[in-house]
Design a protein around this motif. Structure first.
Motif, PDB file in Angstrom:
ATOM      1  N   ILE A 148       0.850  -1.187   0.000  1.00 54.86           N
ATOM      2  CA  ILE A 148       0.000   0.000   0.000  1.00 54.86           C
ATOM      3  C   ILE A 148       0.889   1.242   0.000  1.00 54.86           C
ATOM      4  CG2 ILE A 148      -2.011  -1.060   1.080  1.00 54.86           C
ATOM      5  CD1 ILE A 148      -1.071   0.083   3.753  1.00 54.86           C
ATOM      6  N   THR A 149       0.338   2.341  -0.471  1.00 50.75           N
ATOM      7  CA  THR A 149       1.066   3.596  -0.542  1.00 50.75           C
ATOM      8  C   THR A 149       0.850   4.381   0.739  1.00 50.75           C
ATOM      9  OG1 THR A 149       0.826   3.662  -2.941  1.00 50.75           O
ATOM     10  CG2 THR A 149       1.309   5.756  -1.843  1.00 50.75           C
ATOM     11  N   VAL A 150       1.941   4.756   1.408  1.00 53.36           N
ATOM     12  CA  VAL A 150       1.820   5.465   2.692  1.00 53.36           C
ATOM     13  C   VAL A 150       2.543   6.809   2.709  1.00 53.36           C
ATOM     14  CG1 VAL A 150       1.500   3.354   4.025  1.00 53.36           C
ATOM     15  CG2 VAL A 150       3.810   4.211   3.645  1.00 53.36           C
ATOM     16  N   ASN A 151       3.416   7.086   1.742  1.00 55.28           N
ATOM     17  CA  ASN A 151       4.254   8.287   1.803  1.00 55.28           C
ATOM     18  C   ASN A 151       3.920   9.330   0.745  1.00 55.28           C
ATOM     19  OD1 ASN A 151       5.857   7.461   4.021  1.00 55.28           O
ATOM     20  ND2 ASN A 151       7.007   6.100   2.666  1.00 55.28           N
ATOM     21  N   GLU A 152       2.819   9.146   0.028  1.00 54.32           N
ATOM     22  CA  GLU A 152       2.405  10.139  -0.950  1.00 54.32           C
ATOM     23  C   GLU A 152       0.893  10.044  -1.139  1.00 54.32           C
ATOM     24  OE1 GLU A 152       3.228   8.654  -5.251  1.00 54.32           O
ATOM     25  OE2 GLU A 152       4.927   8.016  -4.032  1.00 54.32           O
ATOM     26  N   PRO A 153       0.259  11.111  -1.626  1.00 56.98           N
ATOM     27  CA  PRO A 153      -1.196  11.085  -1.782  1.00 56.98           C
ATOM     28  C   PRO A 153      -1.613  10.195  -2.943  1.00 56.98           C
ATOM     29  CG  PRO A 153      -0.308  13.127  -2.652  1.00 56.98           C
ATOM     30  CD  PRO A 153       0.838  12.419  -1.984  1.00 56.98           C
ATOM     31  N   LEU A 154      -2.807   9.660  -2.830  1.00 56.81           N
ATOM     32  CA  LEU A 154      -3.398   8.876  -3.906  1.00 56.81           C
ATOM     33  C   LEU A 154      -4.457   9.711  -4.622  1.00 56.81           C
ATOM     34  CD1 LEU A 154      -3.880   5.380  -2.224  1.00 56.81           C
ATOM     35  CD2 LEU A 154      -2.177   6.019  -3.928  1.00 56.81           C
ATOM     36  N   ARG A 155      -4.543   9.500  -5.926  1.00 54.59           N
ATOM     37  CA  ARG A 155      -5.534  10.200  -6.727  1.00 54.59           C
ATOM     38  C   ARG A 155      -6.359   9.192  -7.508  1.00 54.59           C
ATOM     39  NH1 ARG A 155      -1.239  13.591  -6.186  1.00 54.59           N
ATOM     40  NH2 ARG A 155      -1.756  15.769  -5.720  1.00 54.59           N
ATOM     41  N   LEU A 156      -7.658   9.333  -7.382  1.00 56.70           N
ATOM     42  CA  LEU A 156      -8.617   8.477  -8.098  1.00 56.70           C
ATOM     43  C   LEU A 156      -9.165   9.284  -9.268  1.00 56.70           C
ATOM     44  CD1 LEU A 156     -10.382   5.824  -8.079  1.00 56.70           C
ATOM     45  CD2 LEU A 156     -12.046   7.156  -6.760  1.00 56.70           C
ATOM     46  N   THR A 157      -8.899   8.827 -10.482  1.00 57.56           N
ATOM     47  CA  THR A 157      -9.262   9.589 -11.679  1.00 57.56           C
ATOM     48  C   THR A 157     -10.222   8.797 -12.544  1.00 57.56           C
ATOM     49  OG1 THR A 157      -7.065  10.622 -11.659  1.00 57.56           O
ATOM     50  CG2 THR A 157      -8.349  10.768 -13.710  1.00 57.56           C
ATOM     51  N   GLU A 158     -11.378   9.371 -12.822  1.00 56.11           N
ATOM     52  CA  GLU A 158     -12.315   8.723 -13.740  1.00 56.11           C
ATOM     53  C   GLU A 158     -11.819   8.916 -15.164  1.00 56.11           C
ATOM     54  OE1 GLU A 158     -17.105   8.326 -14.651  1.00 56.11           O
ATOM     55  OE2 GLU A 158     -16.373   9.870 -13.273  1.00 56.11           O
ATOM     56  N   ILE A 159     -11.935   7.868 -15.975  1.00 63.76           N
ATOM     57  CA  ILE A 159     -11.495   7.936 -17.371  1.00 63.76           C
ATOM     58  C   ILE A 159     -12.641   7.504 -18.287  1.00 63.76           C
ATOM     59  CG2 ILE A 159      -9.011   7.684 -17.019  1.00 63.76           C
ATOM     60  CD1 ILE A 159      -9.296   4.721 -17.291  1.00 63.76           C
ATOM     61  N   ASN A 160     -12.687   8.114 -19.450  1.00 67.98           N
ATOM     62  CA  ASN A 160     -13.760   7.842 -20.409  1.00 67.98           C
ATOM     63  C   ASN A 160     -13.220   7.281 -21.715  1.00 67.98           C
ATOM     64  OD1 ASN A 160     -15.947   8.928 -18.746  1.00 67.98           O
ATOM     65  ND2 ASN A 160     -14.932  10.903 -19.071  1.00 67.98           N
ATOM     66  N   ASP A 161     -12.007   6.744 -21.678  1.00 68.98           N
ATOM     67  CA  ASP A 161     -11.368   6.243 -22.899  1.00 68.98           C
ATOM     68  C   ASP A 161     -12.145   5.111 -23.550  1.00 68.98           C
ATOM     69  OD1 ASP A 161      -9.596   7.620 -21.192  1.00 68.98           O
ATOM     70  OD2 ASP A 161      -7.860   6.760 -22.189  1.00 68.98           O
ATOM     71  N   TYR A 162     -12.936   4.370 -22.751  1.00 71.34           N
ATOM     72  CA  TYR A 162     -13.561   3.150 -23.254  1.00 71.34           C
ATOM     73  C   TYR A 162     -15.078   3.248 -23.326  1.00 71.34           C
ATOM     74  CZ  TYR A 162      -8.864   1.930 -21.951  1.00 71.34           C
ATOM     75  OH  TYR A 162      -7.500   1.933 -21.836  1.00 71.34           O
ATOM     76  N   ALA A 163     -15.591   4.464 -23.376  1.00 72.45           N
ATOM     77  CA  ALA A 163     -17.040   4.654 -23.411  1.00 72.45           C
ATOM     78  C   ALA A 163     -17.664   4.020 -24.643  1.00 72.45           C
ATOM     79  CB  ALA A 163     -17.370   6.145 -23.360  1.00 72.45           C
ATOM     80  N   ALA A 164     -16.942   4.003 -25.743  1.00 78.79           N
ATOM     81  CA  ALA A 164     -17.503   3.448 -26.982  1.00 78.79           C
ATOM     82  C   ALA A 164     -17.502   1.927 -26.974  1.00 78.79           C
ATOM     83  CB  ALA A 164     -16.712   3.966 -28.186  1.00 78.79           C
ATOM     84  N   THR A 165     -16.446   1.325 -26.448  1.00 79.34           N
ATOM     85  CA  THR A 165     -16.329  -0.134 -26.487  1.00 79.34           C
ATOM     86  C   THR A 165     -16.887  -0.820 -25.248  1.00 79.34           C
ATOM     87  OG1 THR A 165     -14.073   0.065 -25.609  1.00 79.34           O
ATOM     88  CG2 THR A 165     -14.325  -0.067 -28.003  1.00 79.34           C
ATOM     89  N   GLU A 166     -16.942  -0.111 -24.137  1.00 75.17           N
ATOM     90  CA  GLU A 166     -17.469  -0.689 -22.888  1.00 75.17           C
ATOM     91  C   GLU A 166     -18.401   0.326 -22.237  1.00 75.17           C
ATOM     92  OE1 GLU A 166     -14.338  -2.781 -20.507  1.00 75.17           O
ATOM     93  OE2 GLU A 166     -13.034  -2.036 -22.096  1.00 75.17           O
ATOM     94  N   PRO A 167     -19.542   0.609 -22.851  1.00 75.57           N
ATOM     95  CA  PRO A 167     -20.391   1.715 -22.409  1.00 75.57           C
ATOM     96  C   PRO A 167     -20.997   1.530 -21.023  1.00 75.57           C
ATOM     97  CG  PRO A 167     -21.499   0.397 -24.093  1.00 75.57           C
ATOM     98  CD  PRO A 167     -20.086  -0.066 -24.046  1.00 75.57           C
TER      99      PRO A 167
END
Length: 253
Positions: free
Chosen positions: A48-67
């Motif tokens: 697990i990551t303990v020494n830096e912040p985590l970022r959760l990013t939503e991505i839309n790269d696959y909206a066409a193939t996995e809607p």
């Protein structure tokens, strides 16, 4: 009856072919949220990551193939992905019915299970009390053919949805490379280890450096009933893994 909800992660990163094969299959069965590392994280186990912040990013790269699949990436490990997803994307009113990880590009059979980020993510799902399965194909190629394995992935997923898993137990599923697979076998992990693990090189300044390599040594080559042996025979293997790694022994004190 509501559709089951799947949380998917992996250790090869969100762009890897294997995880998209998995999400497309699961989307035929239920609702899917995929939370994967933003880049390769193989060999991270349950780090697990303990020494830096985590970022959760939503991505839309696959909206066409996995809607119907919601995609996110995290700047951390596979276990970070599952922990952060459980903290931010789910509530007590709607938790995942199942955590599925992979499909990994490469075997996680035998001793590999303790190093695997794919299985680390499955273990984290198990620790959260959710039935969890890690899937792997014995082919490291980025363009690996997952099609022969997919019917067995579906078989395992549907069985776990129907019957559940014991508390503190998850599954490690591996499939051999090949167009024709012989079937599904429940088995045990082979005893083995890695030999000649590092290759030594010299950089332009004359300093040595090391690159992880090695070869797997099967410590029970005459046992036909281990995952390593059955994979070599063309079977998909299912090994039960316990979250509790303690063992009760007679006192030595």
């Amino acid at each position: 009856m509501s559709r089951p909800l799947f949380l998917v992660s992996n250790d090869d990163g969100y762009r890897a072919r294997g995880v998209h094969e998995l999400t497309r299959l699961l989307a035929q069965i239920g609702d899917v949220i995929a939370v994967c590392p933003e880049g390769p994280q193989s060999g991270k186990s349950m780090a697990i990551t303990v020494n830096e912040p985590l970022r959760l990013t939503e991505i839309n790269d696959y909206a066409a193939t996995e809607p119907t699949v919601k995609w996110y990436h995290v700047n951390g490990t596979p276990t970070d992905c599952v922990k952060l997803a459980m903290h931010t994307l789910f509530s007590d009113d709607r938790r995942p019915d199942m955590v599925c990880t992979g499909i990994n590009h490469g075997s996680n059979a035998s001793i590999n299970v303790i190093y695997s980020g794919t299985m680390g993510a499955a273990m984290e799902g198990c620790a959260a009390g959710i039935p969890s399965v890690g899937f792997s194909l014995c082919d490291h190629s980025p363009s690996a053919d997952f099609a022969p394995m997919l019917p067995y992935v579906r078989q395992v997923v549907e069985a776990v949805l129907a019957k559940g898993l014991p508390e503190g137990v998850c599954l490690n599923v591996n499939a051999p490379k090949g167009e024709v697979l012989k079937g599904l076998r429940e088995t045990v992990a082979c005893r083995g280890h890695w030999s000649d693990e590092y290759a030594e090189y010299t950089d332009p300044h004359g300093h040595p450096y090391y690159w992880l390599t090695g070869r797997f040594i099967n410590e029970e080559p005459d046992n036909p009933d281990t995952d390593d042996a059955l994979l070599a025979e063309g079977y998909v293997t299912v090994v039960s893994c316990a979250l509790d790694r303690t063992v009760k022994l007679p006192s030595i004190f």
